[in-house]
Design a protein around this motif. Structure first.
Motif, PDB file in Angstrom:
ATOM      1  N   CYS A 199      13.698  15.824   5.096  1.00  9.39           N
ATOM      2  CA  CYS A 199      14.259  14.748   4.288  1.00  9.39           C
ATOM      3  C   CYS A 199      14.491  15.144   2.834  1.00  9.39           C
ATOM      4  O   CYS A 199      13.629  15.760   2.192  1.00  9.39           O
ATOM      5  CB  CYS A 199      13.350  13.520   4.333  1.00  9.39           C
ATOM      6  N   ASP A 200      15.655  14.764   2.319  1.00 12.07           N
ATOM      7  CA  ASP A 200      15.927  14.931   0.899  1.00 12.07           C
ATOM      8  C   ASP A 200      15.124  13.918   0.087  1.00 12.07           C
ATOM      9  O   ASP A 200      14.601  14.242  -0.980  1.00 12.07           O
ATOM     10  CB  ASP A 200      17.420  14.741   0.626  1.00 12.07           C
ATOM     11  N   ARG A 201      15.042  12.705   0.587  1.00 10.54           N
ATOM     12  CA  ARG A 201      14.199  11.661  -0.024  1.00 10.54           C
ATOM     13  C   ARG A 201      13.577  10.823   1.088  1.00 10.54           C
ATOM     14  O   ARG A 201      14.114  10.757   2.192  1.00 10.54           O
ATOM     15  CB  ARG A 201      14.997  10.750  -0.954  1.00 10.54           C
ATOM     16  N   VAL A 202      12.460  10.196   0.777  1.00 10.93           N
ATOM     17  CA  VAL A 202      11.812   9.298   1.727  1.00 10.93           C
ATOM     18  C   VAL A 202      11.426   7.999   1.026  1.00 10.93           C
ATOM     19  O   VAL A 202      11.158   7.985  -0.182  1.00 10.93           O
ATOM     20  CB  VAL A 202      10.544   9.923   2.362  1.00 10.93           C
ATOM     21  N   ALA A 203      11.422   6.927   1.804  1.00  7.91           N
ATOM     22  CA  ALA A 203      10.852   5.656   1.355  1.00  7.91           C
ATOM     23  C   ALA A 203       9.683   5.351   2.279  1.00  7.91           C
ATOM     24  O   ALA A 203       9.826   5.408   3.507  1.00  7.91           O
ATOM     25  CB  ALA A 203      11.884   4.536   1.419  1.00  7.91           C
ATOM     26  N   ILE A 204       8.528   5.079   1.692  1.00  8.97           N
ATOM     27  CA  ILE A 204       7.345   4.717   2.481  1.00  8.97           C
ATOM     28  C   ILE A 204       7.215   3.206   2.445  1.00  8.97           C
ATOM     29  O   ILE A 204       7.126   2.597   1.361  1.00  8.97           O
ATOM     30  CB  ILE A 204       6.079   5.386   1.926  1.00  8.97           C
ATOM     31  N   ILE A 205       7.234   2.603   3.630  1.00  8.27           N
ATOM     32  CA  ILE A 205       7.175   1.147   3.722  1.00  8.27           C
ATOM     33  C   ILE A 205       5.891   0.743   4.429  1.00  8.27           C
ATOM     34  O   ILE A 205       5.481   1.355   5.409  1.00  8.27           O
ATOM     35  CB  ILE A 205       8.437   0.605   4.446  1.00  8.27           C
ATOM     36  N   ASP A 206       5.228  -0.282   3.893  1.00  9.54           N
ATOM     37  CA  ASP A 206       3.976  -0.764   4.477  1.00  9.54           C
ATOM     38  C   ASP A 206       3.912  -2.270   4.303  1.00  9.54           C
ATOM     39  O   ASP A 206       4.181  -2.793   3.207  1.00  9.54           O
ATOM     40  CB  ASP A 206       2.778  -0.094   3.786  1.00  9.54           C
ATOM     41  N   SER A 207       3.598  -2.960   5.375  1.00 10.86           N
ATOM     42  CA  SER A 207       3.509  -4.431   5.353  1.00 10.86           C
ATOM     43  C   SER A 207       4.758  -5.064   4.762  1.00 10.86           C
ATOM     44  O   SER A 207       4.687  -6.033   4.000  1.00 10.86           O
ATOM     45  CB  SER A 207       2.273  -4.875   4.574  1.00 10.86           C
ATOM     46  N   GLY A 208       5.917  -4.491   5.104  1.00 11.43           N
ATOM     47  CA  GLY A 208       7.184  -5.076   4.692  1.00 11.43           C
ATOM     48  C   GLY A 208       7.624  -4.774   3.286  1.00 11.43           C
ATOM     49  O   GLY A 208       8.625  -5.317   2.817  1.00 11.43           O
ATOM     50  N   GLU A 209       6.909  -3.892   2.588  1.00 12.76           N
ATOM     51  CA  GLU A 209       7.256  -3.566   1.207  1.00 12.76           C
ATOM     52  C   GLU A 209       7.362  -2.054   1.028  1.00 12.76           C
ATOM     53  O   GLU A 209       6.605  -1.304   1.650  1.00 12.76           O
ATOM     54  CB  GLU A 209       6.207  -4.108   0.238  1.00 12.76           C
ATOM     55  N   ILE A 210       8.279  -1.615   0.182  1.00  8.91           N
ATOM     56  CA  ILE A 210       8.372  -0.203  -0.148  1.00  8.91           C
ATOM     57  C   ILE A 210       7.326   0.111  -1.211  1.00  8.91           C
ATOM     58  O   ILE A 210       7.324  -0.480  -2.299  1.00  8.91           O
ATOM     59  CB  ILE A 210       9.784   0.171  -0.633  1.00  8.91           C
ATOM     60  N   ILE A 211       6.443   1.040  -0.889  1.00  7.02           N
ATOM     61  CA  ILE A 211       5.355   1.377  -1.812  1.00  7.02           C
ATOM     62  C   ILE A 211       5.593   2.702  -2.525  1.00  7.02           C
ATOM     63  O   ILE A 211       4.886   3.027  -3.489  1.00  7.02           O
ATOM     64  CB  ILE A 211       3.990   1.394  -1.093  1.00  7.02           C
ATOM     65  N   ALA A 212       6.585   3.470  -2.048  1.00  7.80           N
ATOM     66  CA  ALA A 212       6.941   4.714  -2.727  1.00  7.80           C
ATOM     67  C   ALA A 212       8.322   5.146  -2.249  1.00  7.80           C
ATOM     68  O   ALA A 212       8.675   4.940  -1.090  1.00  7.80           O
ATOM     69  CB  ALA A 212       5.923   5.818  -2.438  1.00  7.80           C
ATOM     70  N   ILE A 213       9.109   5.732  -3.169  1.00  9.95           N
ATOM     71  CA  ILE A 213      10.406   6.279  -2.789  1.00  9.95           C
ATOM     72  C   ILE A 213      10.731   7.434  -3.728  1.00  9.95           C
ATOM     73  O   ILE A 213      10.704   7.277  -4.950  1.00  9.95           O
ATOM     74  CB  ILE A 213      11.509   5.192  -2.797  1.00  9.95           C
ATOM     75  N   ASP A 214      10.985   8.607  -3.162  1.00 13.90           N
ATOM     76  CA  ASP A 214      11.262   9.789  -3.978  1.00 13.90           C
ATOM     77  C   ASP A 214      11.477  10.976  -3.041  1.00 13.90           C
ATOM     78  O   ASP A 214      11.440  10.821  -1.812  1.00 13.90           O
ATOM     79  CB  ASP A 214      10.102  10.085  -4.930  1.00 13.90           C
ATOM     80  N   THR A 215      11.653  12.152  -3.618  1.00 21.26           N
ATOM     81  CA  THR A 215      11.695  13.362  -2.796  1.00 21.26           C
ATOM     82  C   THR A 215      10.283  13.652  -2.297  1.00 21.26           C
ATOM     83  O   THR A 215       9.300  13.332  -2.981  1.00 21.26           O
ATOM     84  CB  THR A 215      12.197  14.565  -3.604  1.00 21.26           C
ATOM     85  N   PRO A 216      10.142  14.266  -1.118  1.00 24.39           N
ATOM     86  CA  PRO A 216       8.803  14.624  -0.654  1.00 24.39           C
ATOM     87  C   PRO A 216       8.044  15.483  -1.658  1.00 24.39           C
ATOM     88  O   PRO A 216       6.853  15.251  -1.910  1.00 24.39           O
ATOM     89  CB  PRO A 216       9.079  15.385   0.651  1.00 24.39           C
ATOM     90  N   ASN A 217       8.715  16.465  -2.257  1.00 20.25           N
ATOM     91  CA  ASN A 217       8.042  17.342  -3.213  1.00 20.25           C
ATOM     92  C   ASN A 217       7.497  16.577  -4.408  1.00 20.25           C
ATOM     93  O   ASN A 217       6.375  16.822  -4.862  1.00 20.25           O
ATOM     94  CB  ASN A 217       8.996  18.444  -3.695  1.00 20.25           C
TER      95      ASN A 217
END
Length: 255
Positions: A199-217
């Motif tokens: 992935c170039d970027r990822v969004a981490i979603i938990d309980s219906g909310e995005i808690i982080a979004i950025d490049t993996p690095n």
């Protein structure tokens, strides 16, 4: 990164009665990205994808795909996206060529079935019935069907689940090849090494909310900056690398 997103999600909400599965999330995906939507089971990622794919109605918010609103232009959006079907969604007694012709009729598209199968290394299985394929072959065929309408965007839902290391690594190569051909890819996976590599970027979603979004690095660097350290020394290779190196990386069939 291009200034204009190919997918734009703004304040998306999806509720089922008193339960809110998606709680006002916003994110953009840019052309040519492999974008990962990550989260535990029940986090809301599949619901989010189904709304973008125009397969599920939203409660509120806005979603734009290639400049088109899912509210006003769902049929036009369907023409430019490819959605990976679960393998249970195929007629088991049809061979691969017949299945591709079936999809060509649905999409009213012009595709050479053999050329499409060649892209996913299944040319020699053209006359094989779907039910005769191994798990890895079924996944490769499932990805092939997303390309029939020559989409601008494809959605892959946990494409390597249950595959052996060779099949997993080869699917990674296939996904990169599709992206390098100009297709934007949205992927969900529970394998964090897969997301980190692809992935170039990822969004981490938990309980219906995005808690982080950025490049993996960048996300990893942020964690390290907090003083986090792995308990085990990080090596330059892992056991999967050993397995691939010892057994080779050729496509294989299950026996």
């Amino acid at each position: 990164m291009p200034s204009q997103p190919i997918i734009s999600v703004k304040n998306l909400v999806k509720s089922y009665g008193s339960f809110t599965a998606v709680k006002g999330i916003s994110f953009d995906v840019y052309p040519g990205e492999i974008f990962g939507l990550l989260g535990p089971n029940g986090a809301g990622k599949s619901t989010t994808l189904e709304i973008i794919e125009t397969l599920r109605e939203k409660t509120s918010g806005e979603v734009w795909v290639n400049g088109m609103s899912i509210d006003k232009s769902p049929e036009d959006i369907k023409k430019i996206i490819g959605v990976q079907l679960q393998t249970a969604g195929f007629y088991p007694n049809l061979n691969l060529t017949e299945l591709i012709h079936l999809f060509i009729g649905l999409y009213q598209s012009e595709v050479d079935p053999i050329e499409l199968l060649r892209k996913v290394n299944l040319e020699d299985k053209a006359k094989s019935k779907f039910k005769q394929l191994s798990g890895g072959q079924k996944q490769r065929f499932s990805i092939a069907t997303t390309l029939i309408n020559k989409p601008s965007i494809i959605f892959l839902d946990e494409p390597t689940t249950g595959l052996d290391p060779q099949a997993r690594r080869n699917l990674w190569d296939l996904i990169r090849e599709i992206r390098d051909g100009g297709t934007t890819i949205i992927i969900t996976t529970h394998y964090m090494d897969e997301a980190e590599i692809l992935c170039d970027r990822v969004a981490i979603i938990d309980s219906g909310e995005i808690i982080a979004i950025d490049t993996p690095n960048h996300l990893i660097d942020e964690l390290v900056a907090t003083g986090f350290e792995k308990e085990k020394e990080v090596k330059k290779a892992n056991l999967e690398d050993v397995f691939i190196q010892r057994t080779g990386k050729a496509w294989r069939d299950e026996s």
